[in-house]
Design a protein around this motif. Structure first.
Motif, PDB file in Angstrom:
ATOM      1  N   ASP A  98      46.297   9.694 -31.842  1.00  0.00           N
ATOM      2  CA  ASP A  98      46.521  10.381 -33.121  1.00  0.00           C
ATOM      3  C   ASP A  98      46.014   9.539 -34.289  1.00  0.00           C
ATOM      4  OD1 ASP A  98      47.741  12.511 -31.841  1.00  0.00           O
ATOM      5  OD2 ASP A  98      49.792  11.821 -32.251  1.00  0.00           O
ATOM      6  N   VAL A  99      46.275   8.231 -34.238  1.00  0.00           N
ATOM      7  CA  VAL A  99      45.824   7.333 -35.302  1.00  0.00           C
ATOM      8  C   VAL A  99      44.300   7.301 -35.359  1.00  0.00           C
ATOM      9  CG1 VAL A  99      45.747   4.922 -36.064  1.00  0.00           C
ATOM     10  CG2 VAL A  99      47.910   5.918 -35.283  1.00  0.00           C
ATOM     11  N   ILE A 100      43.656   7.199 -34.202  1.00  0.00           N
ATOM     12  CA  ILE A 100      42.193   7.200 -34.156  1.00  0.00           C
ATOM     13  C   ILE A 100      41.637   8.505 -34.710  1.00  0.00           C
ATOM     14  CG2 ILE A 100      40.230   7.280 -32.563  1.00  0.00           C
ATOM     15  CD1 ILE A 100      41.708   5.184 -30.877  1.00  0.00           C
ATOM     16  N   ASP A 101      42.271   9.604 -34.352  1.00  0.00           N
ATOM     17  CA  ASP A 101      41.844  10.915 -34.854  1.00  0.00           C
ATOM     18  C   ASP A 101      41.829  10.911 -36.384  1.00  0.00           C
ATOM     19  OD1 ASP A 101      41.249  13.596 -35.149  1.00  0.00           O
ATOM     20  OD2 ASP A 101      42.906  14.319 -33.929  1.00  0.00           O
ATOM     21  N   ARG A 102      42.891  10.409 -36.983  1.00  0.00           N
ATOM     22  CA  ARG A 102      42.948  10.364 -38.445  1.00  0.00           C
ATOM     23  C   ARG A 102      41.928   9.373 -39.015  1.00  0.00           C
ATOM     24  NH1 ARG A 102      48.533  10.644 -37.140  1.00  0.00           N
ATOM     25  NH2 ARG A 102      48.794   8.396 -37.460  1.00  0.00           N
ATOM     26  N   ALA A 103      41.742   8.255 -38.344  1.00  0.00           N
ATOM     27  CA  ALA A 103      40.823   7.229 -38.841  1.00  0.00           C
ATOM     28  C   ALA A 103      39.374   7.704 -38.847  1.00  0.00           C
ATOM     29  CB  ALA A 103      40.949   5.968 -37.992  1.00  0.00           C
ATOM     30  N   LEU A 104      39.048   8.648 -37.975  1.00  0.00           N
ATOM     31  CA  LEU A 104      37.673   9.129 -37.927  1.00  0.00           C
ATOM     32  C   LEU A 104      37.252   9.850 -39.193  1.00  0.00           C
ATOM     33  CD1 LEU A 104      37.427  10.399 -34.227  1.00  0.00           C
ATOM     34  CD2 LEU A 104      36.381   8.347 -35.212  1.00  0.00           C
ATOM     35  N   SER A 105      38.209  10.241 -40.016  1.00  0.00           N
ATOM     36  CA  SER A 105      37.843  10.858 -41.288  1.00  0.00           C
ATOM     37  C   SER A 105      37.055   9.884 -42.158  1.00  0.00           C
ATOM     38  CB  SER A 105      39.088  11.356 -42.031  1.00  0.00           C
ATOM     39  OG  SER A 105      39.948  10.265 -42.343  1.00  0.00           O
ATOM     40  N   ALA A 106      37.282   8.568 -41.966  1.00  0.00           N
ATOM     41  CA  ALA A 106      36.511   7.567 -42.724  1.00  0.00           C
ATOM     42  C   ALA A 106      35.044   7.605 -42.323  1.00  0.00           C
ATOM     43  CB  ALA A 106      37.091   6.174 -42.492  1.00  0.00           C
ATOM     44  N   ALA A 107      34.788   7.871 -41.038  1.00  0.00           N
ATOM     45  CA  ALA A 107      33.397   7.998 -40.585  1.00  0.00           C
ATOM     46  C   ALA A 107      32.811   9.333 -40.994  1.00  0.00           C
ATOM     47  CB  ALA A 107      33.336   7.839 -39.062  1.00  0.00           C
ATOM     48  N   ASP A 108      33.649  10.371 -40.983  1.00  0.00           N
ATOM     49  CA  ASP A 108      33.151  11.705 -41.359  1.00  0.00           C
ATOM     50  C   ASP A 108      32.581  11.718 -42.775  1.00  0.00           C
ATOM     51  OD1 ASP A 108      33.946  12.697 -38.911  1.00  0.00           O
ATOM     52  OD2 ASP A 108      35.831  13.565 -39.660  1.00  0.00           O
ATOM     53  N   ALA A 109      33.100  10.846 -43.629  1.00  0.00           N
ATOM     54  CA  ALA A 109      32.630  10.822 -45.018  1.00  0.00           C
ATOM     55  C   ALA A 109      31.158  10.428 -45.124  1.00  0.00           C
ATOM     56  CB  ALA A 109      33.485   9.832 -45.827  1.00  0.00           C
ATOM     57  N   TYR A 110      30.625   9.799 -44.068  1.00  0.00           N
ATOM     58  CA  TYR A 110      29.225   9.363 -44.077  1.00  0.00           C
ATOM     59  C   TYR A 110      28.332  10.335 -43.308  1.00  0.00           C
ATOM     60  CZ  TYR A 110      30.906   4.865 -45.770  1.00  0.00           C
ATOM     61  OH  TYR A 110      31.505   3.870 -46.520  1.00  0.00           O
ATOM     62  N   ALA A 111      28.934  11.306 -42.632  1.00  0.00           N
ATOM     63  CA  ALA A 111      28.158  12.196 -41.770  1.00  0.00           C
ATOM     64  C   ALA A 111      27.572  13.348 -42.587  1.00  0.00           C
ATOM     65  CB  ALA A 111      29.032  12.745 -40.647  1.00  0.00           C
ATOM     66  N   HIS A 112      26.424  13.808 -42.160  1.00  0.00           N
ATOM     67  CA  HIS A 112      25.817  14.948 -42.850  1.00  0.00           C
ATOM     68  C   HIS A 112      25.049  15.794 -41.821  1.00  0.00           C
ATOM     69  CE1 HIS A 112      22.980  11.514 -43.089  1.00  0.00           C
ATOM     70  NE2 HIS A 112      22.095  12.411 -42.702  1.00  0.00           N
TER      71      HIS A 112
END
Length: 453
Positions: free
Chosen positions: A439-453
């Motif tokens: 669950d924590v990793i799932d939430r943390a991936l939002s930090a990577a999503d901010a760079y995705a396009h």
């Protein structure tokens, strides 16, 4: 979080001061690091002096298979210390022989001898030495995406950038591309095609390097730090066939994936192959006392029946380490660890990671087996541009630093390497803690999503 006590904070400052003043850390620019003072641990959790606790999703260095402070391993070390703390390796010792027998019993038939070392690097050094002596050849082939240790031949075998600053090393090493379906060097469109083309490439490397000069091929069965790369169907069997055809010794580096990490005693057993030499360390006793070794085929061992093996270590098969190893076998068998790892991997981890991949635009690929997985992060799913460049440092590595920081703030200590987040918790982790960590990793991936396009 636990309560913060002034005495704990005083200890934190003392530990930091001693560490910064006197400890020289590996793989680090000394003035640019800030090591976390760890106060204790239990099971899949460890904690610092400031009252912060973390789920250990890296099993430290993917070695703490039975978790922190496992009572059976601690007791075995204590009892052995009270009976015989140490003895030199040229003498026979009960726990050393017991552990060697147990290891040989779970290895393939025809592998009845074990040479003990202090860890994985010297296990690989000695396996290569055996191969060279038996074949009368010098050269060794290894994959670019690999890590085999930090001693001279082991770091030369290593393919990743940690090798670069250590060159020149052992000049009788050549590298090749192993299979990596997500980033195929062979323009493959399926796992089967990847295996076929990777084997063709390996055979060409053998031919061009001179088959008659090659003593061994060394492979991590599942590539560890460099990507959790699962061998595609038929690849390892193909490597075995090439070794047989050209008289080359096959060394399986099981240092990271042996002893239960993917749900097998040795990872190659999941792929129906048998190497000539097996190197191990880490999970054999969870690193409670340093221990590694080489499992030797009877054919190779027989070479040294009347010819001395020119190698040894003062602490080879240390009784305290071997006592913890014997206890490890007892825990694995009593608690059904292998079955547990296979169940948690297939029922909990894999479906959850695949569901994350479907939702997070930064996830390019997930792959793994048992309790050993990688989440490969990208900026663009179509082009597969990595979230950070290969061997990124400084500002270039910042996006992965943000992901790691988000994990830690959620109470999970992650394993990151380049553009990947690895999932490798202790094999004894509870299902609730495993789910909580995911669950924590799932939430943390939002930090990577901010760079995705």
């Amino acid at each position: 979080m636990t309560s913060i006590l002034p005495s704990d904070l005083d200890t934190d400052q003392r530990v930091r001061a001693d560490d910064r003043g006197h400890v020289f850390h590996s793989w680090s620019a000394q003035a640019l690091i800030d090591p976390l003072p760890v106060a204790g641990g239990e099971g899949a959790t460890f904690w610092d002096y400031a009252g912060n606790s973390y789920l250990d999703f890296s099993s430290q260095l993917v070695n703490l298979n039975l978790g922190h402070q496992h009572p059976d391993l601690v007791r075995a070390i204590q009892e052995q210390a009270g009976r015989l703390a140490t003895i030199q390796p040229s003498m026979a010792n009960d726990v050393r022989g017991d552990l060697a027998r147990r290891i040989s019993e779970v290895a393939p038939d025809g592998m009845s001898k074990v040479f003990f070392t202090n860890g994985g690097a010297d296990a690989n050094e000695n396996a290569v030495r055996m191969a060279r002596l038996v074949t009368g050849r010098r050269k060794v082939l290894s994959a670019y995406r690999s890590y085999h240790g930090n001693t001279t031949t082991a770091i030369s075998l290593t393919g990743d950038p940690r090798r670069w600053a250590n060159e020149p090393g052992d000049g009788s090493v050549a590298h090749f591309f192993g299979p990596y379906p997500y980033r195929s060097a062979f323009h493959a469109s399926s796992d089967e095609e990847e295996a076929e083309r990777a084997l063709a490439h390996l055979e060409q490397t053998i031919i061009l390097e001179g088959a008659s000069t090659i003593a061994a091929i060394i492979l991590e069965t599942v590539v560890g730090t460099n990507g959790v790369l699962i061998p595609p169907p038929g690849y390892l069997a193909g490597v075995r066939e090439l070794c047989d055809r050209y008289g080359i010794i096959y060394i399986a580096d099981e240092v990271m994936v042996g002893f239960g990490r993917i749900g097998e005693w040795f990872a190659f057993q999941a792929y129906d192959v048998a190497p000539d030499l097996i190197t191990f360390a880490k999970g054999v006793n969870s690193g409670y006392v340093p221990l590694g070794g080489v499992v030797i085929s009877d054919r190779i061992a027989a070479h040294f029946d009347t010819v001395a093996f020119p190698g040894g270590l003062t602490y080879s098969g240390h009784p305290l380490a071997c006592a913890a190893g014997v206890a490890t076998f007892e825990v694995f068998e009593r608690d059904g660890i292998l079955e547990r790892v296979r169940d948690l991997g297939s029922r909990v981890v894999e479906p959850r990671l695949r569901e994350m991949a479907a939702r997070h635009p930064s996830v390019g690929d997930v792959r793994g087996r048992g309790l050993f997985w990688a989440i490969e992060l990208v900026r663009d799913r179509e082009t597969r541009e990595p979230l950070v460049p290969f061997n990124a440092g400084g500002k270039d590595a910042a996006p992965m630093g943000e992901v790691a920081a988000a994990c830690k703030s959620g109470g999970v200590w992650p394993f990151t390497h380049f553009n990947r987040l690895h999932v490798a918790p202790p094999l004894v982790i509870s299902e609730d803690d495993l789910t909580r960590g995911l669950d924590v990793i799932d939430r943390a991936l939002s930090a990577a999503d901010a760079y995705a396009h």
